[in-house]
Design a protein around this motif. Structure first.
Motif, PDB file in Angstrom:
ATOM      1  N   THR A 330       1.530   9.623 -42.314  1.00 53.81           N
ATOM      2  CA  THR A 330       1.086   9.525 -43.663  1.00 53.81           C
ATOM      3  C   THR A 330      -0.780   9.421 -43.323  1.00 53.81           C
ATOM      4  N   SER A 331      -1.042   8.745 -42.455  1.00 62.55           N
ATOM      5  CA  SER A 331      -2.321   8.819 -42.158  1.00 62.55           C
ATOM      6  C   SER A 331      -2.872   9.984 -41.639  1.00 62.55           C
ATOM      7  N   ARG A 332      -2.411  10.656 -40.866  1.00 60.25           N
ATOM      8  CA  ARG A 332      -2.762  11.864 -40.485  1.00 60.25           C
ATOM      9  C   ARG A 332      -2.598  13.052 -41.459  1.00 60.25           C
ATOM     10  N   ALA A 333      -1.631  13.042 -42.475  1.00 57.06           N
ATOM     11  CA  ALA A 333      -1.681  13.700 -43.667  1.00 57.06           C
ATOM     12  C   ALA A 333      -2.789  13.561 -44.589  1.00 57.06           C
ATOM     13  N   ALA A 334      -2.961  12.164 -44.721  1.00 54.87           N
ATOM     14  CA  ALA A 334      -4.103  11.768 -45.734  1.00 54.87           C
ATOM     15  C   ALA A 334      -5.436  12.440 -45.311  1.00 54.87           C
ATOM     16  N   GLU A 335      -5.559  12.233 -43.857  1.00 54.29           N
ATOM     17  CA  GLU A 335      -6.962  12.719 -43.139  1.00 54.29           C
ATOM     18  C   GLU A 335      -6.950  14.106 -43.525  1.00 54.29           C
ATOM     19  N   LYS A 336      -5.785  14.972 -43.352  1.00 53.13           N
ATOM     20  CA  LYS A 336      -6.226  16.327 -43.699  1.00 53.13           C
ATOM     21  C   LYS A 336      -6.248  16.563 -44.946  1.00 53.13           C
ATOM     22  N   ALA A 337      -5.646  15.819 -45.987  1.00 54.61           N
ATOM     23  CA  ALA A 337      -5.913  15.991 -47.530  1.00 54.61           C
ATOM     24  C   ALA A 337      -7.216  15.812 -47.760  1.00 54.61           C
ATOM     25  N   ARG A 338      -8.109  14.810 -47.169  1.00 51.94           N
ATOM     26  CA  ARG A 338      -9.560  14.590 -47.507  1.00 51.94           C
ATOM     27  C   ARG A 338     -10.302  15.836 -46.957  1.00 51.94           C
TER      28      ARG A 338
END
Length: 494
Positions: A330-338
């Motif tokens: 989830t953290s990695r996906a959130a970083e990509k989203a930002r």
């Protein structure tokens, strides 16, 4: 073989041109895989053949598809010259199966998707060099290739990690092939990656030209199908499966109706094609006829979803370990989203056991819609953990977990919650900017939530991964020399 036939035609054409003779068209010749139409269900064809590309009454476009040859293997060879001429394969996640092969490996009969554990003895017997996937290296080398290509064209579409479409409309026909060879040589010199280039009036034809250029040594990696003396003769030698967008099921359907090569598909009746292959199949046929239906995408399309998932290096059975994995993904996906400027409206968590198990099999997922769009990692992880607890069942050996942001929206236009103040939202964004900046400067995962863990014994197996030469200072390639021996050699020279 069809490509052998084409190579013979090309050599004959070159020899005839050198001697001042003209080579007759090969279109009337019987191809090596002559079609056998089904008598009871013939496919209607046009009353007359469609025109050759040079006779097209409308101005032609010129698309060039640049495709890196055996890309993952080529990346490994850039940093290990000893691999040249040797069979090399690259494995998928967890060293599962073959996903890339050198030409030498292909010659040994190694197929894409071959399981490593079944082929391990064969690899040892034939001295096949085996690598785990090194995605950090491949992504960086891909970026270098694309940056090298960009100055050669005003329009460029990055199609995949190892493919790009370039527009060569602005080049006079006599100069296109020479320009393509310059591109090819420059990419090889600046990055070490070999590429093949196919040129055509449409993207579909450019892909076909690229496939032929890659498999026909005499072409030296470049084929301009627009300038080819007999493009229909070439299309007749290519199996219908070679066409972009024609998968195994469609190919079987076409063969059942007597369409076995690309030329036959090109000349198929439009109404029949639309009925059997839908409007997407009709678009393919029009592309084969030289009508461009698939435009260049100069900007990547907006993301509709973001996924982060991994197979585990070993089976995971506890909720605590799964929570660590889900928090990390989830953290990695959130970083990509930002990074892409989007916020998450809906997310999904899934887990499953190995599909190869005969017992204790389980798979499930859960989805949640957020009260407002966000890219704030703590909130996303909290929601993901709640979904995981809902679907987790004890007693199963889980092999994979993942997080999917199934609905994302532009962050700039995201609607706030009635209870969220602008000051609070700005504070969250500021925290995430600091975290992302530190991770970008100091290395991925340097700053993360405690719930993402530090010891992950279940992490993906990469036992044969090469160093990440271009993205890690501590793994940069080291070149050494014996200075004393070199000095002695210099002094011994007269």
């Amino acid at each position: 073989m069809a490509l052998d036939l084409f190579e013979g035609i090309w050599k004959a054409q070159a020899e005839s041109s050198a001697n001042g003779h003209t080579l007759p068209s090969s279109r009337g010749a019987t191809p090596p895989h002559a079609p056998h139409p089904t008598p009871n269900a013939p496919c209607p064809t046009l009353n007359s053949p469609t025109p050759q590309f040079p006779n097209s009454p409308t101005p032609q476009r010129a698309f060039a598809l640049v495709d890196c040859n055996n890309f993952y293997v080529s990346c490994e060879r850039v940093f290990n010259a000893k691999l040249a001429g040797r069979p090399v394969v690259v494995l998928s996640n967890n060293d599962g199966c073959v996903v890339a092969r050198s030409e030498e490996a292909k010659a040994l009969g190694i197929e894409m998707g071959d399981p490593f554990f079944q082929r391990e003895a064969f690899f040892r017997e034939h001295a096949v060099t085996v690598y785990s996937s090194n995605y950090a290296l491949y992504a960086d080398m891909s970026q270098r290739v694309m940056q090298t290509l960009a100055p050669f064209t005003p329009e460029m579409e990055v199609y995949s990690i190892d493919e790009s479409f370039l527009s060569l409309d602005h080049f006079p026909p006599p100069e296109r092939t020479a320009h393509a060879r310059t591109i090819r040589a420059t990419v090889r010199r600046w990055t070490g990656i070999p590429v093949s280039i196919g040129i055509g009036p449409t993207k579909t034809l450019a892909k076909l030209a690229n496939a032929v250029a890659k498999k026909t040594p005499v072409l030296d990696g470049v084929l301009d199908l627009i300038a080819h003396p007999d493009p229909d003769g070439l299309l007749e030698t290519l199996d219908v499966e070679k066409v972009w967008g024609i998968g195994p099921e469609r190919a079987a359907l076409l063969r059942n109706h007597g369409i076995e090569n690309v030329l036959q598909l090109k000349n198929a009746d439009e109404a029949w094609v639309k009925k059997r292959l839908t409007v997407m199949g009709l678009r393919t046929v029009l592309e084969l006829r030289g009508t461009s239906c698939i435009p260049m995408e100069l900007a990547p399309p907006a993301k509709k979803s973001i996924t982060c998932s991994r197979s585990f290096g070993r089976a995971v059975a506890t909720l605590e370990e799964l929570k660590v994995a889900v928090a990390l993904y989830t953290s990695r996906a959130a970083e990509k989203a930002r990074r892409e400027g989007v916020a998450v409206m809906q997310l999904q968590v899934f887990i499953h056991t190995s599909r190869h198990r005969k017992t204790l099999r389980y798979a499930n997922y859960a989805t949640a819609r957020l009260p407002m769009a966000t890219s704030y990692t703590p909130e996303l992880v909290e929601t993901a953990h709640a979904l995981l607890e809902r679907i987790f069942r004890p007693g199963y050996p889980y092999s994979k977990a993942g997080v999917i942001f199934t609905q994302v929206v532009p962050e700039a236009g995201a609607q706030l919650s009635l209870f969220a103040t602008p000051e609070e939202m700005e504070k969250r964004k500021a925290v995430m900017r600091v975290v992302d900046d530190l991770n970008r400067k100091r290395g991925k995962g340097r700053i993360q939530l405690a719930s993402a863990g530090t010891k992950r014994e279940w992490s993906m197996r990469q036992e044969k991964r090469s160093p990440r030469f271009t993205t890690r200072w501590n793994e940069i390639l080291v070149v050494s020399a014996d200075l004393e021996e070199e000095a002695a050699s210099d002094s011994a020279d007269p």
